[in-house]
Design an enzyme around this catalytic site. Sequence first.
Site, PDB file in Angstrom:
ATOM      1  N   ARG A 230      34.217 -63.442 -23.117  1.00 41.01           N
ATOM      2  CA  ARG A 230      32.823 -63.055 -22.952  1.00 41.01           C
ATOM      3  C   ARG A 230      32.751 -61.910 -21.936  1.00 41.01           C
ATOM      4  NH1 ARG A 230      32.025 -65.052 -27.037  1.00 41.01           N
ATOM      5  NH2 ARG A 230      30.635 -66.774 -27.611  1.00 41.01           N
ATOM      6  N   HIS A 277      32.346 -56.243 -30.429  1.00 39.56           N
ATOM      7  CA  HIS A 277      32.284 -57.700 -30.597  1.00 39.56           C
ATOM      8  C   HIS A 277      32.570 -58.115 -32.047  1.00 39.56           C
ATOM      9  CE1 HIS A 277      30.423 -61.554 -28.686  1.00 39.56           C
ATOM     10  NE2 HIS A 277      31.399 -61.850 -29.524  1.00 39.56           N
TER      11      HIS A 277
END
Length: 314
Positions: A230, A277
């Site tokens: 993350r 991502h």
Amino acid sequence: MSSKIIVTFYNKGSKKDHIVEWEKKIKKWYKDFVLVPLNSEEAKKAKIAMVWKPPMKKILKLKNLNSIICLGQGVDHIINDYHIPSDVSVYRIVDPYMAKSMSHWVILSILNYLRDYDGYRDQQKKRIYKSRKIIDFMSIKIGVYGLGEIGSTVANDLYQLGFNVLGWSRTKKNHDKFKTYNGEKGFKFLLSNSDIHVCLLPLTKQTEEIFNFSTFSQMKNDVCFINAGRGNHINEKDLLLFCKSKIELAILDVFSNEPLQKNHSFWSQKNIIIWPHVSAETNVDTAAEQIAKAIELIHSGKIPENKIDTNLGY
């Protein structure tokens, strides 16, 4: 069952017809449910929320809600900033397809770094035909931070390719094929001994900005740092600072704020590679059966697999 269970759906950034695709694929395995958009009137009756990065304030206002199914393996966006009532359970997807996708991306990133892929592409543009610096893969250590389903798959696959792999987790985990470390002492060992660092941790209060000035300072010179966990695992200002000194290359798929702002300093830093991502996206085909089983079990008053401990964060 006398009536179908209502499941509300929200997937941030997805197309409007995505809900139709999910419902069609899930109903191959279980049909006794109705999938409705979160902004619909029917959503108020939903017992299950099937979501990715939803507006949690709206989710938690659903009075009949008893379960949240996350459309991914990370649940930090659901539990970290919100108090989940004790009568609402959170579940995640554990999909071998996603784990392998992540493994492929990490391997791609490492091999591109070791074999200087960008350097050779640049030489091709200039019509230069000569060998470049070779990094002996047998002389380096790869530290994998996080040994859950994804991290273990990545570490095992790297081992199978002949790499010297060091794995770290919060609590002790044993793996036959590579060395494992745990706790604060083990974390420091990986920091100071790894040549390539791969972050695949869950995001919890304990792991937020775990890579910062202090931890980057403990790394060797000229390391490669890869983050597909993350964005909030990293203090971005500290990473940028060390990319101008001891970090030779940083490969990032996640960021504190996504999409990455166009004026962000990372864009212009030559030794930072940016991905949007995409290292391990949820696959509808492979995830549908698992979600169908979870819906069926919840509808029957049973507990599905992969329930999250909201205190631990995973």
